[in-house]
Design a protein around this motif. Structure first.
Motif, PDB file in Angstrom:
ATOM      1  N   GLN A   1       0.822  -1.232   0.088  1.00 37.38           N
ATOM      2  CA  GLN A   1      -0.151  -0.195   0.122  1.00 37.38           C
ATOM      3  C   GLN A   1       0.734   1.370   0.007  1.00 37.38           C
ATOM      4  OE1 GLN A   1      -3.103   0.216   3.183  1.00 37.38           O
ATOM      5  NE2 GLN A   1      -3.842   2.088   2.298  1.00 37.38           N
ATOM      6  N   SER A   2       1.664   1.520   0.844  1.00 38.97           N
ATOM      7  CA  SER A   2       2.770   2.597   0.908  1.00 38.97           C
ATOM      8  C   SER A   2       3.576   2.952  -0.434  1.00 38.97           C
ATOM      9  CB  SER A   2       3.682   2.522   2.159  1.00 38.97           C
ATOM     10  OG  SER A   2       4.530   1.445   2.036  1.00 38.97           O
ATOM     11  N   THR A   3       4.131   1.696  -1.008  1.00 33.88           N
ATOM     12  CA  THR A   3       4.828   1.718  -2.217  1.00 33.88           C
ATOM     13  C   THR A   3       3.735   2.231  -3.472  1.00 33.88           C
ATOM     14  OG1 THR A   3       6.389   0.397  -1.508  1.00 33.88           O
ATOM     15  CG2 THR A   3       6.009   0.628  -3.996  1.00 33.88           C
TER      16      THR A   3
ATOM     17  N   LEU B   1       3.799   5.637  -5.505  1.00 37.36           N
ATOM     18  CA  LEU B   1       3.987   5.667  -7.214  1.00 37.36           C
ATOM     19  C   LEU B   1       2.804   6.736  -7.390  1.00 37.36           C
ATOM     20  CD1 LEU B   1       5.148   2.200  -7.623  1.00 37.36           C
ATOM     21  CD2 LEU B   1       6.391   4.038  -7.975  1.00 37.36           C
ATOM     22  N   LEU B   2       1.732   6.255  -7.023  1.00 41.44           N
ATOM     23  CA  LEU B   2       0.487   7.409  -7.506  1.00 41.44           C
ATOM     24  C   LEU B   2       0.920   8.825  -7.595  1.00 41.44           C
ATOM     25  CD1 LEU B   2      -2.913   5.613  -6.391  1.00 41.44           C
ATOM     26  CD2 LEU B   2      -1.985   5.763  -8.917  1.00 41.44           C
ATOM     27  N   ARG B   3       1.227   9.187  -6.188  1.00 43.57           N
ATOM     28  CA  ARG B   3       1.674  10.453  -5.911  1.00 43.57           C
ATOM     29  C   ARG B   3       2.488  11.330  -6.943  1.00 43.57           C
ATOM     30  NH1 ARG B   3       2.079  10.490   0.606  1.00 43.57           N
ATOM     31  NH2 ARG B   3      -0.260  10.759   1.078  1.00 43.57           N
ATOM     32  N   GLN B   4       3.584  10.226  -7.406  1.00 50.58           N
ATOM     33  CA  GLN B   4       4.660  10.632  -8.484  1.00 50.58           C
ATOM     34  C   GLN B   4       3.885  10.549  -9.957  1.00 50.58           C
ATOM     35  OE1 GLN B   4       8.446   8.663  -7.776  1.00 50.58           O
ATOM     36  NE2 GLN B   4       7.531   7.971  -5.637  1.00 50.58           N
TER      37      GLN B   4
ATOM     38  N   GLU C   1       4.508   2.597 -14.615  1.00 47.24           N
ATOM     39  CA  GLU C   1       5.114   1.641 -13.693  1.00 47.24           C
ATOM     40  C   GLU C   1       4.273   0.743 -12.678  1.00 47.24           C
ATOM     41  OE1 GLU C   1       8.371  -0.255 -11.888  1.00 47.24           O
ATOM     42  OE2 GLU C   1       8.242   1.146 -13.549  1.00 47.24           O
ATOM     43  N   ILE C   2       3.286   1.497 -12.168  1.00 49.00           N
ATOM     44  CA  ILE C   2       2.326   0.621 -11.298  1.00 49.00           C
ATOM     45  C   ILE C   2       1.814  -0.339 -12.290  1.00 49.00           C
ATOM     46  CG2 ILE C   2       0.354   0.682 -10.372  1.00 49.00           C
ATOM     47  CD1 ILE C   2       0.788   3.687  -9.426  1.00 49.00           C
ATOM     48  N   ALA C   3       1.240  -0.248 -13.477  1.00 46.59           N
ATOM     49  CA  ALA C   3       0.311  -1.097 -14.272  1.00 46.59           C
ATOM     50  C   ALA C   3       1.408  -2.244 -14.687  1.00 46.59           C
ATOM     51  CB  ALA C   3      -0.118  -0.338 -15.571  1.00 46.59           C
ATOM     52  N   LEU C   4       2.762  -1.935 -15.058  1.00 51.57           N
ATOM     53  CA  LEU C   4       3.439  -3.034 -15.720  1.00 51.57           C
ATOM     54  C   LEU C   4       4.098  -3.891 -14.430  1.00 51.57           C
ATOM     55  CD1 LEU C   4       6.102  -0.678 -17.919  1.00 51.57           C
ATOM     56  CD2 LEU C   4       4.286  -2.497 -18.565  1.00 51.57           C
ATOM     57  N   ARG C   5       4.325  -3.218 -12.859  1.00 44.59           N
ATOM     58  CA  ARG C   5       4.481  -3.980 -11.973  1.00 44.59           C
ATOM     59  C   ARG C   5       3.699  -5.081 -11.705  1.00 44.59           C
ATOM     60  NH1 ARG C   5       7.600  -0.416  -7.135  1.00 44.59           N
ATOM     61  NH2 ARG C   5       9.036   0.455  -8.398  1.00 44.59           N
ATOM     62  N   ALA C   6       2.040  -4.567 -11.837  1.00 43.26           N
ATOM     63  CA  ALA C   6       1.144  -5.430 -11.639  1.00 43.26           C
ATOM     64  C   ALA C   6       1.053  -6.770 -12.616  1.00 43.26           C
ATOM     65  CB  ALA C   6      -0.298  -4.684 -11.726  1.00 43.26           C
ATOM     66  N   LEU C   7       1.313  -6.402 -13.648  1.00 43.23           N
ATOM     67  CA  LEU C   7       1.137  -7.411 -14.791  1.00 43.23           C
ATOM     68  C   LEU C   7       2.266  -8.172 -14.951  1.00 43.23           C
ATOM     69  CD1 LEU C   7      -0.914  -5.698 -16.023  1.00 43.23           C
ATOM     70  CD2 LEU C   7       0.033  -5.781 -18.140  1.00 43.23           C
TER      71      LEU C   7
ATOM     72  N   ILE D   1      -6.023   5.046 -15.655  1.00 44.34           N
ATOM     73  CA  ILE D   1      -7.113   4.489 -15.225  1.00 44.34           C
ATOM     74  C   ILE D   1      -6.916   3.435 -14.506  1.00 44.34           C
ATOM     75  CG2 ILE D   1      -8.974   3.326 -16.416  1.00 44.34           C
ATOM     76  CD1 ILE D   1      -9.042   5.173 -18.710  1.00 44.34           C
ATOM     77  N   PHE D   2      -6.015   2.350 -15.007  1.00 46.98           N
ATOM     78  CA  PHE D   2      -5.969   1.075 -14.484  1.00 46.98           C
ATOM     79  C   PHE D   2      -5.046   1.333 -13.149  1.00 46.98           C
ATOM     80  CE2 PHE D   2      -3.124  -2.636 -13.293  1.00 46.98           C
ATOM     81  CZ  PHE D   2      -3.815  -3.501 -13.395  1.00 46.98           C
ATOM     82  N   ALA D   3      -4.273   2.238 -12.864  1.00 46.18           N
ATOM     83  CA  ALA D   3      -3.485   2.246 -11.580  1.00 46.18           C
ATOM     84  C   ALA D   3      -4.466   2.999 -10.647  1.00 46.18           C
ATOM     85  CB  ALA D   3      -2.341   3.099 -11.780  1.00 46.18           C
ATOM     86  N   LYS D   4      -5.065   3.897 -10.979  1.00 46.24           N
ATOM     87  CA  LYS D   4      -6.115   4.837  -9.973  1.00 46.24           C
ATOM     88  C   LYS D   4      -7.170   3.529  -9.654  1.00 46.24           C
ATOM     89  CE  LYS D   4      -5.050   9.692 -11.164  1.00 46.24           C
ATOM     90  NZ  LYS D   4      -5.684  10.764 -11.764  1.00 46.24           N
TER      91      LYS D   4
END
Length: 203
Positions: free
Chosen positions: A32-34, A38-41, A46-52, A80-83
Motif C-alpha cells: 500500500q505505501s509503495t 507511485l501514484l503521487r509521483q 510503472e504501477i501497471a507494469l509491476r502488476a502485470l 485508469i488502471f492504476a487509480k
C-alpha cells in the motif's frame, strides 16, 4: 483428499506455492505505501507494469487476457488502471462500490480485439494483493465446483457485485466446512475449488 491425503499440509500440495510467491512479490513491489507513493509521483505505467509482471508469474489468466491487459494499459489506460486498482484495494467506500468502480475502470481501458472485463482479469489482482479477503474466479471451474459441492453460486457472465458477493459467501461457507484442514486464506479455498472443478484433477 484422494490427491492430497494430508490436505493443505500435504508436501505434494502444489497449488499454493506459486500463488503465495506472487502475493509476496506484490507486497514488495506494490504494497500500500509503495503503491500510494507511485501514484503521487504519477508513475502510472510503472504501477501497471509491476502488476502485470507479478501476475505473469502465475498461470491464472489466459494468454488472450494478458494481451488485452497489455493493450489496455497503453497511454491513458495506465492511469485508469492504476487509480482504479488502488481504489479497489485501499480506497474508501463499501466493498460493493469499490468492486463496481473497479469493473468500470477495467471497462474504460482501451480495447483492441479482446475485452478486458472478464471474471479472471477482474479478480486476479485483488486475489494476489489481498488473499485474505479476495477470491479469484475462473467461471467454469467455479460453477462446476459449486455444483459438485452442493453450494449456491449466483452466477452471471458479466462481472458484477451480486455474483462476486455470492462467490465470497461460498468461500466463507467452504472455509467453515474445511476448518479441520485449516485453510489459511483464499488461496487455499480457491485451490480447493480448482481441484474440485477443473479437468486437471479428474474425479
Amino acid at each position: 483428499m484422494r490427491y492430497f491425503p494430508e490436505g493443505f499440509a500435504n508436501e505434494d500440495y502444489i497449488e499454493r506455492g506459486y500463488k503465495w510467491d506472487a502475493h509476496c512479490h506484490w507486497r514488495e513491489a506494490l504494497g500500500q505505501s509503495t503503491f500510494k507513493s507511485l501514484l503521487r509521483q504519477k508513475r502510472y505505467e510503472e504501477i501497471a507494469l509491476r502488476a502485470l509482471r507479478i501476475e505473469g508469474r502465475t498461470n491464472l489468466i489466459f494468454s488472450f487476457e494478458k494481451m488485452a491487459l497489455r493493450d489496455g494499459i497503453r497511454g491513458d489506460g495506465a492511469e485508469i488502471f492504476a487509480k482504479g486498482l488502488y481504489q479497489f484495494l485501499h480506497g474508501r467506500g463499501s466493498p460493493r462500490k469499490r468492486f463496481e468502480d473497479w469493473v468500470a475502470a477495467l471497462g474504460a481501458l482501451p480495447r483492441k480485439q479482446t475485452r478486458v472485463v472478464t471474471w479472471p482479469v477482474t479478480t486476479v489482482f485483488g486475489f494476489l494483493a489481498q488473499p485474505d479477503r479476495h477470491l479469484f474466479i475462473k467461471p467454469n471451474v467455479m460453477r462446476r465446483a459449486a455444483d459438485v459441492l452442493g453450494l449456491d453460486f449466483e452466477y452471471a457472465s458479466k462481472p458484477n457485485w451480486t455474483t462476486y458477493k455470492s462467490a465470497l459467501q461460498l468461500a466463507g461457507d467452504l472455509k467453515v466446512a474445511l476448518r479441520d484442514l485449516e485453510p489459511k486464506d483464499m488461496i487455499d479455498i480457491q485451490s480447493f475449488l480448482w481441484v474440485q472443478g477443473s479437468d486437471e484433477y479428474p474425479s
